[in-house]
Write an enzyme that holds these catalytic residues in place. Structure first.
Site, PDB file in Angstrom:
ATOM      1  N   GLY A  75       0.751  -1.125  -0.169  1.00 26.59           N
ATOM      2  CA  GLY A  75      -0.014  -0.024   0.039  1.00 26.59           C
ATOM      3  C   GLY A  75       0.883   1.154   0.095  1.00 26.59           C
ATOM      4  O   GLY A  75       2.220   1.338   0.141  1.00 26.59           O
ATOM      5  N   GLN A  77       1.434   3.724   1.993  1.00 28.55           N
ATOM      6  CA  GLN A  77       2.426   3.759   3.111  1.00 28.55           C
ATOM      7  C   GLN A  77       2.907   2.414   3.812  1.00 28.55           C
ATOM      8  O   GLN A  77       3.029   2.324   4.968  1.00 28.55           O
ATOM      9  CB  GLN A  77       1.337   4.379   4.273  1.00 28.55           C
ATOM     10  CG  GLN A  77       1.135   5.772   4.159  1.00 28.55           C
ATOM     11  CD  GLN A  77       2.430   6.538   4.418  1.00 28.55           C
ATOM     12  OE1 GLN A  77       3.553   5.978   5.216  1.00 28.55           O
ATOM     13  NE2 GLN A  77       2.571   7.899   3.878  1.00 28.55           N
ATOM     14  N   SER A  78       3.213   1.531   2.872  1.00 25.61           N
ATOM     15  CA  SER A  78       3.744   0.297   3.305  1.00 25.61           C
ATOM     16  C   SER A  78       5.005   0.258   4.270  1.00 25.61           C
ATOM     17  O   SER A  78       5.853   0.788   3.898  1.00 25.61           O
ATOM     18  CB  SER A  78       3.980  -0.731   2.005  1.00 25.61           C
ATOM     19  OG  SER A  78       4.572  -1.678   2.417  1.00 25.61           O
ATOM     20  N   ASN A  79       5.067  -0.163   5.357  1.00 25.87           N
ATOM     21  CA  ASN A  79       6.150  -0.363   6.167  1.00 25.87           C
ATOM     22  C   ASN A  79       7.018  -1.599   5.671  1.00 25.87           C
ATOM     23  O   ASN A  79       8.088  -1.049   5.763  1.00 25.87           O
ATOM     24  CB  ASN A  79       5.425  -0.910   7.728  1.00 25.87           C
ATOM     25  CG  ASN A  79       4.613  -0.144   8.401  1.00 25.87           C
ATOM     26  OD1 ASN A  79       5.124   1.204   8.501  1.00 25.87           O
ATOM     27  ND2 ASN A  79       3.373  -0.444   8.805  1.00 25.87           N
ATOM     28  N   CYS A  81       7.488  -2.029   2.366  1.00 28.20           N
ATOM     29  CA  CYS A  81       8.293  -1.551   1.332  1.00 28.20           C
ATOM     30  C   CYS A  81       9.393  -0.536   1.978  1.00 28.20           C
ATOM     31  O   CYS A  81      10.441  -0.592   1.562  1.00 28.20           O
ATOM     32  CB  CYS A  81       7.474  -0.793   0.268  1.00 28.20           C
ATOM     33  SG  CYS A  81       6.413  -1.768  -0.643  1.00 28.20           S
TER      34      CYS A  81
END
Ligand SMILES: Cc1ncc(COP(=O)(O)O)c(C=O)c1O
Length: 340
Positions: A75, A77-79, A81
């Site tokens: 997503g 705001q992917s943690n 990534c």
């Protein structure tokens, strides 16, 4: 440690381990349980949270294969990534992130995890919700293009959730949690964690089975923050089956072993309700523990709600696994400010 007949695959130490386990006295008293928190938000600063444990194994494979670029997705705001981009920097690799957003022509502001993706020099590609359904294909295409350009890409699925990534939480149980719990007086205990793509849950369950937790009154409960219970029973079951096929002698995880507490997705993935944010604020002000709005805040809200209904539901002791995600608070600063 009860790892036999398995042995760890190659691993690159990226996380600050072991993470502390702390007692939340005041909150435990209020909720009427013994409440502990396993601080996996402290696996690092930028390179922090649960994803780092998985990346230790995934990036070891990438390095062993001679790869120089990591491709993954999540997503906006992917943690996962963000952690992947920073871990790639640590290993001298590049990163290519496919980030899902409502309108790729109008990408979100560079705050929270996106800011750190940029700081890490990640190559960002915004994809639509419709394209997300084809994320595997899109990552394979990106890998093909990078290969033609002379790079050596390594593809990691969303959340780092596959059989290799599951070693991260298997190891957390075998090397840390098992001894941490064994050092306490024996009491019916539940380890509660947020479930987003299933890799953390799969690793915890495999580790729990290896350590014989069921026989010691210790169980694992995941709170889904998206999709539903059936989806995660299937997703976690699939990771565990794949793990079993790769590692003869691995414990078998049956569907009935996968305990998912459904009903707390709220208004949707990465969308917060005031009651969830109020719970996050309350914990910050009581314990100086900062949860995130997308994963740990929802799981913690679920825990508080369930305890108010049935105090005995999780046994006498709860270990809440803080899986990180702090940077996800910044994009909801306005929503939080309205509650201060
Ligand atoms: C902070 C945080 N907690 C929990 C999770 C859930 O972990 P998993 O994807 O392994 O289910 C994630 C990622 O999805 C996360 O970023």
């Amino acid at each position: 440690m009860p790892l036999a007949p398995l042995s760890y695959p190659e691993r690159i130490p990226l996380a600050r381990l072991p993470t502390p386990i702390e007692r939340l006295e005041r909150t435990g008293e209020r909720l009427g349980v013994e409440l502990l928190i396993k601080r996996d938000d402290l696996t690092g600063s930028g390179l922090s949270g649960n994803k780092v444990r998985k990346l230790e194994f995934l990036l070891a494979e990438a390095r062993a294969l001679g790869c120089d670029t990591v491709i993954t997705c999540g997503g906006e705001q992917s943690n996962h990534c963000r952690a992947t981009a920073l871990a790639a920097v640590r290993l001298g690799m590049g990163s290519h992130l496919l980030l899902r957003t409502a309108d790729p022509d109008r990408p979100p502001a560079a705050t929270g995890n996106i800011l750190l993706d940029r700081m890490a020099g990640a190559d960002l590609r915004w994809i639509t919700v419709a394209e997300w359904a084809r994320r595997g294909e899109l990552m394979a295409e990106a890998a093909g293009r990078l290969t033609r350009e002379g790079r050596r890409p390594y593809v990691i699925p969303e959340g780092g959730s596959n059989a290799l990534g599951a070693w991260g939480y298997l190891r957390a149980v075998v090397e840390e949690l098992d001894a941490e719990l064994a050092a306490l007086p024996s009491r019916p205990t539940t380890v509660v964690h947020a479930c987003g793509s299933g890799g953390t849950g799969a690793g915890l369950l495999l580790g729990a089975a290896l350590c014989g937790w069921a026989g010691r009154g210790i169980r694992v409960v995941g709170v889904n923050v998206c999709d539903d219970r059936d989806y995660f029973v299937r997703a976690i079951g699939a990771i565990c089956r794949d793990f079993g096929q790769r590692h003869p002698g691995a414990p078998t995880i049956r569907d009935q072993d996968i305990d998912i507490l459904d009903g707390y997705v709220g208004v949707g993935y990465a969308k917060s309700r005031p009651e969830e944010l109020r719970e996050i604020i309350a914990l910050s002000r009581t314990e100086a523990v900062i949860l995130d709005p997308v994963y740990t805040g929802k799981a913690y809200h679920a825990l508080v709600q369930e305890l108010s209904r049935d105090r005995a539901r999780f046994g006498d002791r709860i270990v809440f696994l803080h899986t990180g995600g702090l940077f996800g608070l910044f994009p909801v600063a306005d929503q939080l400010a309205a509650l201060f």
